[in-house]
Scaffold this active site. Structure first.
Site, mmCIF file in Angstrom:
data_model
loop_
_atom_site.group_PDB
_atom_site.id
_atom_site.type_symbol
_atom_site.label_atom_id
_atom_site.label_comp_id
_atom_site.label_asym_id
_atom_site.label_seq_id
_atom_site.Cartn_x
_atom_site.Cartn_y
_atom_site.Cartn_z
ATOM 1 N N ALA A 110 -2.862 -2.810 -6.495
ATOM 2 C CA ALA A 110 -3.111 -2.854 -5.051
ATOM 3 C C ALA A 110 -3.759 -1.544 -4.638
ATOM 4 O O ALA A 110 -3.840 -0.610 -5.436
ATOM 5 C CB ALA A 110 -1.799 -3.035 -4.292
ATOM 6 N N LYS A 111 -4.228 -1.464 -3.433
ATOM 7 C CA LYS A 111 -4.727 -0.193 -2.892
ATOM 8 C C LYS A 111 -4.688 -0.301 -1.382
ATOM 9 O O LYS A 111 -4.762 -1.402 -0.828
ATOM 10 C CB LYS A 111 -6.171 0.044 -3.342
#
Ligand code: GLU
Length: 420
Positions: A110-111
């Site tokens: 994720a980011k």
């Protein structure tokens, strides 16, 4: 942070290129594996309003992209920067799940990010904005769902704020809901240095393979931030000579070698490498093309372009940044026989120690710095060996081999879990 087109589209094209030899669509027909592996599971886009110290309100766009969790909870950093876009965050989230698979840790990818000139905010504004983000994300993040961490312009301070705001919102401690925390708040020894240290570890493995002696080797670091500086520290310990360092404001040169510790202290005091005693300023355009042995791009995406790649003189490049080399440049460097330790391996030390922090948090039992660093080095060296052997066997690049290893791991997990 690219200006020319979609960084996510390019990340996707690169992935499909590397996935080609695996022939997934033919081997597993009817499962839409390519689409599944190249589109995010969930995109969270929010508006954050911040009350400034003068009472006015400013509104910022913020994102969290949860890309893939086939191998474990989503994992990845938070970037606070004026050039953050949803497109960029998607690409970074994509690379995160490849990275966790490359080093074989039980996380997905994720980011997140906020489009903000974070450095221009006051300390109180920074705290309010970070905590607001944690509150808005409170139901989407957690130690078994999605675990944020530092990235560009964020560090232990921001992670402490995230953790506190989450606890206030959810009414309980879950120390492992974020990593990269300060030590006394459940952080891990070695986490701050981990990305740079891991970059040095993988670069040194590559140097050994290539027969390049690190002692006296000339080192260039583009982006003397958190990752770049600790890569320089570790490489200097092995006798490498930092001849050029740059940041967003300046590039400096000293052919006899810059004193790394003194440069870190100088940059912490002044905010830039500019004007470091004993150095001379050079044009930022010279940084990549200077004669050197080791080149560490440690800033933002798409810096090494097809124009620059033919002029690079380094023997080994280790990508401390995420996505610093464009696809065209990747091919040029491969054809020129320059070894590139790809980002998904070279900067995986950060998330590897994040994993160790998460493990320590779950046990509330903390390791020594040596234990952390030894385990990180072992894991990275092991990943490097596996990838380098495969690259040699299949006569391909380290990047191609790394992607293939990662994709195989994720596909195996996805298939075992069932296609739904
Ligand atoms: N932001 C870092 C990266 O790009 C670290 C992520 C993490 O520790 O979860 O790998």
């Amino acid at each position: 942070m690219s200006t020319n087109g979609s960084v996510f589209d390019r990340a996707r094209a690169l992935f499909l290129h590397y996935a080609e030899p695996l022939d997934l669509e033919r081997r597993y027909p009817g499962l839409e594996l390519h689409k599944r592996l190249t589109s995010p599971d969930k995109i969270i886009a929010v508006r954050l309003s911040l009350q400034k110290d003068d009472g006015t309100i400013r509104v910022y766009d913020a994102f969290r992209v949860q890309f893939n969790d086939d191998l474990g909870p989503y994992k990845g950093g938070l970037r606070f920067h004026p050039q953050v876009t949803l497109d960029e965050v998607q690409a970074l989230a994509f690379w995160m799940y490849i990275k966790t698979a490359v080093v074989n840790i039980p996380f997905g990818g994720a980011k997140g990010g906020i489009t903000v000139d974070y450095k221009s905010l006051s300390l109180a504004e920074k705290e309010r904005l970070t905590k607001k983000f944690a509150i808005v994300l409170a139901n989407d993040i957690g130690e078994n769902t999605d675990i944020p961490a530092p990235d560009v312009n964020t560090g232990p301070r921001e992670m402490a704020w995230m953790s506190h705001a989450w606890r206030m919102t959810r009414g309980r401690y879950h120390r492992g809901m974020v990593t990269g925390k300060p030590l006394h708040l459940g952080g891990s020894e070695g986490r701050v240095e981990a990305t740079g240290h891991g970059c040095a570890t993988t670069l040194l493995e590559a140097a050994r393979d290539q027969g390049v002696d690190p002692h006296g080797a000339k080192l260039v670091v583009q982006g003397f931030g958190n990752a770049g500086r600790y890569a320089a520290v570790e490489l200097a310990k092995r006798g490498a000579k930092l001849i050029i360092a740059s940041d967003s404001r300046a590039a400096i040169h000293n052919p006899d070698g810059l004193d790394v510790d003194a440069l870190i202290a100088f940059k912490d005091r002044t905010g830039s490498v500019a004007g470091f005693p004993g150095s001379r300023p050079i044009d930022p355009g010279e940084v990549f093309v200077a004669p050197c042995d080791f080149l560490v791009p440690a800033a933002l995406e798409d810096c090494i372009t097809a124009e620059i790649a033919p002029k690079i003189q380094a023997k080994i490049i280790a990508e401390a940044a995420n996505g610093p080399t464009t696809q065209d440049a990747v091919h040029i460097l491969f054809k020129r026989g320059i070894t590139v330790v790809p980002d998904v391996l070279a900067n995986a030390g950060g998330v590897t120690v994040s994993y160790f922090e998460w493990v320590q948090n779950r046990q509330e039992y903390y390791w020594t710095r040596d234990e952390v660093i030894d385990r990180m080095n072992a894991r990275l060296a092991n990943a490097y060996r596996q990838i380098a052997d495969r690259a040699k066997e299949e006569k391909t690049s380290l990047r191609q081999a790394a992607y293939q290893c990662a994709i195989e791991r994720v596909v195996r997990a996805a298939l075992e879990r069932g296609a739904q």
